[in-house]
Design a protein around this motif. Structure first.
Motif, mmCIF file in Angstrom:
data_model
loop_
_atom_site.group_PDB
_atom_site.id
_atom_site.type_symbol
_atom_site.label_atom_id
_atom_site.label_comp_id
_atom_site.label_asym_id
_atom_site.label_seq_id
_atom_site.Cartn_x
_atom_site.Cartn_y
_atom_site.Cartn_z
ATOM 1 N N PRO A 17 0.910 -1.099 -0.081
ATOM 2 C CA PRO A 17 0.672 0.359 0.058
ATOM 3 C C PRO A 17 0.959 1.196 0.437
ATOM 4 C CG PRO A 17 0.060 -0.638 1.680
ATOM 5 C CD PRO A 17 0.876 -1.234 1.450
ATOM 6 N N ARG A 18 2.775 1.154 0.337
ATOM 7 C CA ARG A 18 3.102 2.489 -0.318
ATOM 8 C C ARG A 18 4.476 1.518 -1.146
ATOM 9 N NH1 ARG A 18 4.800 2.004 5.599
ATOM 10 N NH2 ARG A 18 7.069 1.345 5.600
ATOM 11 N N GLU A 19 5.416 2.582 -0.882
ATOM 12 C CA GLU A 19 6.430 3.065 -1.817
ATOM 13 C C GLU A 19 7.447 1.890 -0.577
ATOM 14 O OE1 GLU A 19 9.445 5.066 -3.686
ATOM 15 O OE2 GLU A 19 7.793 6.137 -2.975
ATOM 16 N N GLY A 20 7.881 0.933 -1.651
ATOM 17 C CA GLY A 20 8.694 -0.103 -1.106
ATOM 18 C C GLY A 20 8.145 -0.962 -0.968
ATOM 19 N N ILE A 21 6.988 -1.257 -0.657
ATOM 20 C CA ILE A 21 6.267 -2.171 -0.139
ATOM 21 C C ILE A 21 5.821 -3.359 -1.303
ATOM 22 C CG2 ILE A 21 4.224 -3.765 1.247
ATOM 23 C CD1 ILE A 21 5.649 -2.002 2.804
ATOM 24 N N GLY A 22 6.112 -4.858 -1.236
ATOM 25 C CA GLY A 22 5.438 -5.253 -2.301
ATOM 26 C C GLY A 22 4.167 -6.644 -1.975
ATOM 27 N N PHE A 23 3.073 -6.665 -1.937
ATOM 28 C CA PHE A 23 2.120 -7.234 -1.628
ATOM 29 C C PHE A 23 2.083 -8.023 -2.265
ATOM 30 C CE2 PHE A 23 -2.353 -7.939 -1.263
ATOM 31 C CZ PHE A 23 -2.811 -6.784 -0.054
ATOM 32 N N LYS A 24 2.285 -8.694 -1.182
ATOM 33 C CA LYS A 24 1.247 -10.708 -1.806
ATOM 34 C C LYS A 24 -0.361 -10.810 -1.959
ATOM 35 C CE LYS A 24 4.761 -12.605 -1.430
ATOM 36 N NZ LYS A 24 6.331 -11.991 -2.719
ATOM 37 N N ASP A 25 -0.815 -10.266 -2.843
ATOM 38 C CA ASP A 25 -1.987 -10.309 -3.460
ATOM 39 C C ASP A 25 -2.623 -11.699 -4.015
ATOM 40 O OD1 ASP A 25 -4.875 -9.536 -4.235
ATOM 41 O OD2 ASP A 25 -3.802 -9.311 -6.356
ATOM 42 N N ILE A 26 -3.520 -12.589 -2.452
ATOM 43 C CA ILE A 26 -4.429 -13.547 -2.439
ATOM 44 C C ILE A 26 -5.321 -13.560 -3.937
ATOM 45 C CG2 ILE A 26 -2.880 -14.886 -0.390
ATOM 46 C CD1 ILE A 26 -6.481 -13.849 -0.009
ATOM 47 N N THR A 27 -5.980 -12.226 -3.507
ATOM 48 C CA THR A 27 -7.303 -13.094 -4.284
ATOM 49 C C THR A 27 -7.381 -13.911 -5.947
ATOM 50 O OG1 THR A 27 -7.034 -10.515 -5.998
ATOM 51 C CG2 THR A 27 -7.911 -10.541 -4.202
ATOM 52 N N PRO A 28 -6.306 -14.162 -6.706
ATOM 53 C CA PRO A 28 -6.298 -14.904 -7.897
ATOM 54 C C PRO A 28 -6.369 -16.414 -7.465
ATOM 55 C CG PRO A 28 -4.653 -13.469 -8.595
ATOM 56 C CD PRO A 28 -5.212 -13.187 -6.835
ATOM 57 N N VAL A 29 -5.878 -16.475 -6.143
ATOM 58 C CA VAL A 29 -6.178 -17.774 -5.427
ATOM 59 C C VAL A 29 -7.427 -18.087 -4.945
ATOM 60 C CG1 VAL A 29 -5.915 -19.345 -2.997
ATOM 61 C CG2 VAL A 29 -3.874 -17.880 -4.610
ATOM 62 N N LEU A 30 -8.227 -17.132 -4.491
ATOM 63 C CA LEU A 30 -9.903 -16.977 -4.265
ATOM 64 C C LEU A 30 -11.275 -16.795 -4.369
ATOM 65 C CD1 LEU A 30 -9.793 -14.054 -1.732
ATOM 66 C CD2 LEU A 30 -9.342 -16.336 -0.780
ATOM 67 N N LYS A 31 -10.279 -16.130 -6.635
ATOM 68 C CA LYS A 31 -11.769 -16.048 -7.369
ATOM 69 C C LYS A 31 -11.520 -17.342 -8.320
ATOM 70 C CE LYS A 31 -8.593 -14.152 -11.264
ATOM 71 N NZ LYS A 31 -8.624 -12.992 -12.185
ATOM 72 N N ASN A 32 -9.963 -18.501 -8.375
ATOM 73 C CA ASN A 32 -9.585 -19.698 -8.346
ATOM 74 C C ASN A 32 -10.463 -21.019 -7.288
ATOM 75 O OD1 ASN A 32 -8.080 -22.477 -9.007
ATOM 76 N ND2 ASN A 32 -7.217 -21.901 -10.362
ATOM 77 N N LYS A 33 -11.442 -21.595 -8.167
ATOM 78 C CA LYS A 33 -12.382 -22.990 -6.949
ATOM 79 C C LYS A 33 -11.438 -23.781 -6.471
ATOM 80 C CE LYS A 33 -14.644 -25.163 -10.208
ATOM 81 N NZ LYS A 33 -16.062 -25.381 -11.284
ATOM 82 N N GLU A 34 -10.460 -24.133 -7.641
ATOM 83 C CA GLU A 34 -9.484 -25.499 -7.252
ATOM 84 C C GLU A 34 -8.505 -25.036 -6.455
ATOM 85 O OE1 GLU A 34 -10.458 -24.286 -10.590
ATOM 86 O OE2 GLU A 34 -11.708 -25.952 -10.821
ATOM 87 N N ALA A 35 -7.613 -23.731 -7.120
ATOM 88 C CA ALA A 35 -6.536 -22.957 -5.196
ATOM 89 C C ALA A 35 -7.141 -22.285 -4.327
ATOM 90 C CB ALA A 35 -6.529 -22.024 -6.227
ATOM 91 N N PHE A 36 -8.788 -22.665 -4.720
ATOM 92 C CA PHE A 36 -8.816 -22.127 -3.008
ATOM 93 C C PHE A 36 -9.350 -22.869 -1.977
ATOM 94 C CE2 PHE A 36 -13.093 -19.977 -0.589
ATOM 95 C CZ PHE A 36 -12.594 -19.238 0.216
ATOM 96 N N LEU A 37 -10.404 -24.193 -2.908
ATOM 97 C CA LEU A 37 -11.065 -24.951 -2.299
ATOM 98 C C LEU A 37 -9.597 -26.037 -1.708
ATOM 99 C CD1 LEU A 37 -13.655 -26.270 -4.336
ATOM 100 C CD2 LEU A 37 -13.807 -25.401 -2.018
ATOM 101 N N PHE A 38 -8.610 -26.073 -2.534
ATOM 102 C CA PHE A 38 -7.533 -26.693 -2.150
ATOM 103 C C PHE A 38 -6.280 -26.248 -0.615
ATOM 104 C CE2 PHE A 38 -2.725 -28.038 -1.938
ATOM 105 C CZ PHE A 38 -3.053 -29.010 -2.403
ATOM 106 N N SER A 39 -6.577 -24.426 -0.817
ATOM 107 C CA SER A 39 -6.382 -23.755 0.183
ATOM 108 C C SER A 39 -6.731 -24.194 1.650
ATOM 109 C CB SER A 39 -6.025 -22.823 0.146
ATOM 110 O OG SER A 39 -5.114 -22.614 -1.336
#
Length: 173
Positions: A17-39
């Motif tokens: 959310p600010r300069e220098g931070i590399g945010f790990k975005d899990i939304t692709p995991v949430l929208k992928n039903k196989e990945a979300f269920l597996f998680s």
């Protein structure tokens, strides 16, 4: 599906959310039903031999994994929220961030003395938020059975903040 497949779906957003931070975005995991269920299945597998009463998750991404995990293992879910979000009487824990202060709240009646609780969140970074959640649970008389994460940023040494707790993370960066 494997944990490596899930890891490959987590994208890094630079300077958020600010300069220098590399945010790990899990939304692709949430929208992928196989990945979300597996998680959720893998999180459940990690705690299958534990006798617990509740799953607790901090706002907001802890809700995304904590509530379905609680359903999967057949226990209740307790939200740990930012101040002013819970409608009944709460207790509060204030903690320090690298750039200021923050706090979390939990309902005073959320946990009974002696109940065993697993805290779940998407990511272990510095450990401050989860430490605050653990202190709230303990203040109510709960026992933190373990702290469970989908992912961990090992270079931030968040486990050090959580010394004395059983910490489990499935995916490490």
């Amino acid at each position: 599906m494997t944990l490596e497949d899930v890891k490959s779906l987590i994208r890094e957003i630079p300077d958020f959310p600010r300069e220098g931070i590399g945010f790990k975005d899990i939304t692709p995991v949430l929208k992928n039903k196989e990945a979300f269920l597996f998680s959720i299945d893998m999180l459940a597998d990690a705690i299958k031999d534990r006798n617990v009463d509740l799953i607790a998750g901090p706002e907001a991404r802890g809700f995304l994994f904590g509530a379905p995990l609680a359903y999967k293992v057949g226990v209740g879910f307790v939200p740990v929220r930012k101040p002013g979000k819970l409608p009944a009487e709460t207790i509060n824990y204030e903690y320090e961030l690298e750039y200021g202060m923050d706090s979390l709240e939990i309902h005073k009646d959320a946990i009974e003395t002696g109940q065993r609780v697993i805290i779940v969140d998407d990511l272990l970074a510095t450990g401050g938020t989860i430490f605050a959640a653990a202190k709230l649970i303990e203040e109510l008389g709960g026992i933190v059975d373990c702290i469970l994460f989908l992912t961990e940023l090992t270079f931030l040494n968040g486990r050090k903040k959580l010394e004395g707790y059983d910490v489990i993370s499935l995916i490490k960066f």
